[in-house]
Design an enzyme around this catalytic site. Structure first.
Site, mmCIF file in Angstrom:
data_model
loop_
_atom_site.group_PDB
_atom_site.id
_atom_site.type_symbol
_atom_site.label_atom_id
_atom_site.label_comp_id
_atom_site.label_asym_id
_atom_site.label_seq_id
_atom_site.Cartn_x
_atom_site.Cartn_y
_atom_site.Cartn_z
ATOM 1 N N MET A 1 0.916 -1.223 -0.081
ATOM 2 C CA MET A 1 0.182 -0.044 -0.036
ATOM 3 C C MET A 1 0.806 1.237 -0.088
ATOM 4 O O MET A 1 0.595 2.219 0.729
ATOM 5 C CB MET A 1 -1.144 -0.128 1.244
ATOM 6 C CG MET A 1 -1.741 -0.996 1.295
ATOM 7 S SD MET A 1 -2.807 -1.272 -0.297
ATOM 8 C CE MET A 1 -3.840 0.126 -0.247
ATOM 9 N N ARG A 2 1.977 1.231 -0.739
ATOM 10 C CA ARG A 2 2.723 2.525 -1.000
ATOM 11 C C ARG A 2 2.889 3.009 -2.379
ATOM 12 O O ARG A 2 3.097 1.810 -3.311
ATOM 13 C CB ARG A 2 3.984 2.332 -0.238
ATOM 14 C CG ARG A 2 4.025 2.594 1.050
ATOM 15 C CD ARG A 2 5.479 2.514 1.735
ATOM 16 N NE ARG A 2 6.218 3.723 1.131
ATOM 17 C CZ ARG A 2 6.237 4.843 1.587
ATOM 18 N NH1 ARG A 2 5.572 5.197 2.504
ATOM 19 N NH2 ARG A 2 7.266 5.647 1.184
ATOM 20 N N ILE A 3 2.905 4.092 -2.614
ATOM 21 C CA ILE A 3 3.104 4.344 -4.105
ATOM 22 C C ILE A 3 4.683 4.723 -4.210
ATOM 23 O O ILE A 3 5.320 4.935 -3.540
ATOM 24 C CB ILE A 3 2.431 5.681 -4.376
ATOM 25 C CG1 ILE A 3 1.023 5.588 -4.386
ATOM 26 C CG2 ILE A 3 2.926 6.398 -5.829
ATOM 27 C CD1 ILE A 3 0.254 7.095 -4.525
ATOM 28 N N HIS B 1 -4.479 -5.303 -9.071
ATOM 29 C CA HIS B 1 -5.336 -4.333 -8.710
ATOM 30 C C HIS B 1 -6.645 -4.843 -8.669
ATOM 31 O O HIS B 1 -7.139 -5.510 -9.589
ATOM 32 C CB HIS B 1 -5.525 -3.165 -9.763
ATOM 33 C CG HIS B 1 -6.023 -2.046 -9.351
ATOM 34 N ND1 HIS B 1 -5.681 -1.334 -8.095
ATOM 35 C CD2 HIS B 1 -7.192 -1.541 -9.484
ATOM 36 C CE1 HIS B 1 -6.681 -0.300 -8.125
ATOM 37 N NE2 HIS B 1 -7.608 -0.368 -8.963
ATOM 38 N N THR C 1 4.186 0.776 -13.837
ATOM 39 C CA THR C 1 4.900 2.059 -14.525
ATOM 40 C C THR C 1 4.963 3.543 -13.520
ATOM 41 O O THR C 1 4.315 3.350 -12.192
ATOM 42 C CB THR C 1 4.282 2.362 -15.844
ATOM 43 O OG1 THR C 1 3.015 2.804 -15.548
ATOM 44 C CG2 THR C 1 4.427 1.346 -16.872
HETATM 45 C C1 GRF Z 1 -5.979 -7.218 -2.905
HETATM 46 O O1 GRF Z 1 -7.263 -6.889 -3.200
HETATM 47 C C2 GRF Z 1 -5.192 -6.621 -4.045
HETATM 48 O O2 GRF Z 1 -5.805 -6.582 -5.249
HETATM 49 C C3 GRF Z 1 -4.913 -5.060 -3.412
HETATM 50 O O3 GRF Z 1 -4.717 -5.215 -2.174
HETATM 51 C C4 GRF Z 1 -5.244 -6.408 -1.621
HETATM 52 C C5 GRF Z 1 -4.221 -7.152 -0.967
HETATM 53 O O4 GRF Z 1 -4.880 -8.259 -0.176
HETATM 54 N N1 GRF Z 1 -3.680 -4.530 -4.415
HETATM 55 P P1 GRF Z 1 -4.040 -9.303 0.471
HETATM 56 O O5 GRF Z 1 -2.940 -8.661 1.202
HETATM 57 O O6 GRF Z 1 -3.155 -10.144 -0.634
HETATM 58 O O7 GRF Z 1 -4.766 -10.546 1.066
#
Ligand code: GRF
Length: 213
Positions: free
Chosen positions: A96-98, A115, A147
């Site tokens: 969860m980081r850009i 995604h 990207t």
């Molecule tokens: C998933 O929905 C993925 O698509 C998104 O973040 C969530 C991560 O879930 N990028 P997990 O940590 O793999 O259970």
């Protein structure tokens, strides 16, 4: 691919539960994915995915952004640690980081993300509620090349699910997540077998034709 073996060498980046990481571990164990995971990095020390990695005997690293002055310092330190593993691909699995442009450039054509939406629709967060609110009849997941722009790279693989009457963000998320666990290993296996090739930001099939959409 690393010279020493014909398996892809992966480094996986997580922030949370790690169910996608688990799907990769399971696919490798089942012989459905010709790869090995040499390390898992998390920016969050509480991520349950770290326990999944440890259970599978995979080296883990916690790289907290709080230890660095700014994004570029953090990204440079993270990249320095990752290159030691000489990965064929960096697999973002709920990271969860850009990532900064500098980081992406350092691993160009080698970073994948999953995604929870049918890109280019619903980039960013809260995708399931946004799809319901928009009255979508279908939703899904996309494996794409990373990207510089957020959730913007070309797609390797998508999976679609219906949006059902009465769906909540949580129920839709569960349906999408099940598909994520199917297509992420599948997309990586297509790279392992050479069925898909990534060159200069373009995804090609084994005949050299672009499949980028
Ligand atoms: C998933 O929905 C993925 O698509 C998104 O973040 C969530 C991560 O879930 N990028 P997990 O940590 O793999 O259970």
């Amino acid at each position: 691919m690393s010279a020493a073996s014909d398996r892809l060498n992966l480094v996986v980046l997580i922030s949370g539960g790690g169910t996608n990481l688990q799907s990769l571990i399971d696919a490798i164990d089942a012989g459905e994915l010709s790869a090995s995971i040499s390390a898992v990095f998390s920016n969050n020390s509480e991520a349950f995915g770290l326990q999944r990695a440890e259970k599978a005997g995979i080296t883990t690293h916690i790289a907290s952004h709080r230890d660095y002055e700014n994004r570029s310092e953090y990204d440079a330190a993270l990249a320095d640690q990752i290159v030691k593993y000489q990965p064929d691909f960096l697999i973002l699995a709920g990271f969860m980081r850009i990532l900064s442009a500098g980081f992406v450039a350092r691993f160009s054509d080698r970073i994948l993300n999953i995604h929870p939406a049918l890109l280019p629709k619903f980039k960013g967060t809260n995708t399931h509620q946004r799809a319901i609110d928009a009255g979508e009849v279908e939703h899904g997941a996309t494996v794409h090349l990373v990207t510089e722009a957020l959730d913007d790279g070309p797609n390797l693989l998508q999976a679609r699910v219906p949006v059902l009457e009465g769906d909540t963000a949580a129920s839709l998320q569960q349906r999408v997540l099940k598909e994520e666990h199917r297509i992420y290993p599948q997309a990586i296996q297509m790279l392992a077998t050479g069925k898909l090739i990534i060159q200069d930001g373009v995804i090609k099939d084994n005949n050299g034709f672009s499949v980028t959409n």
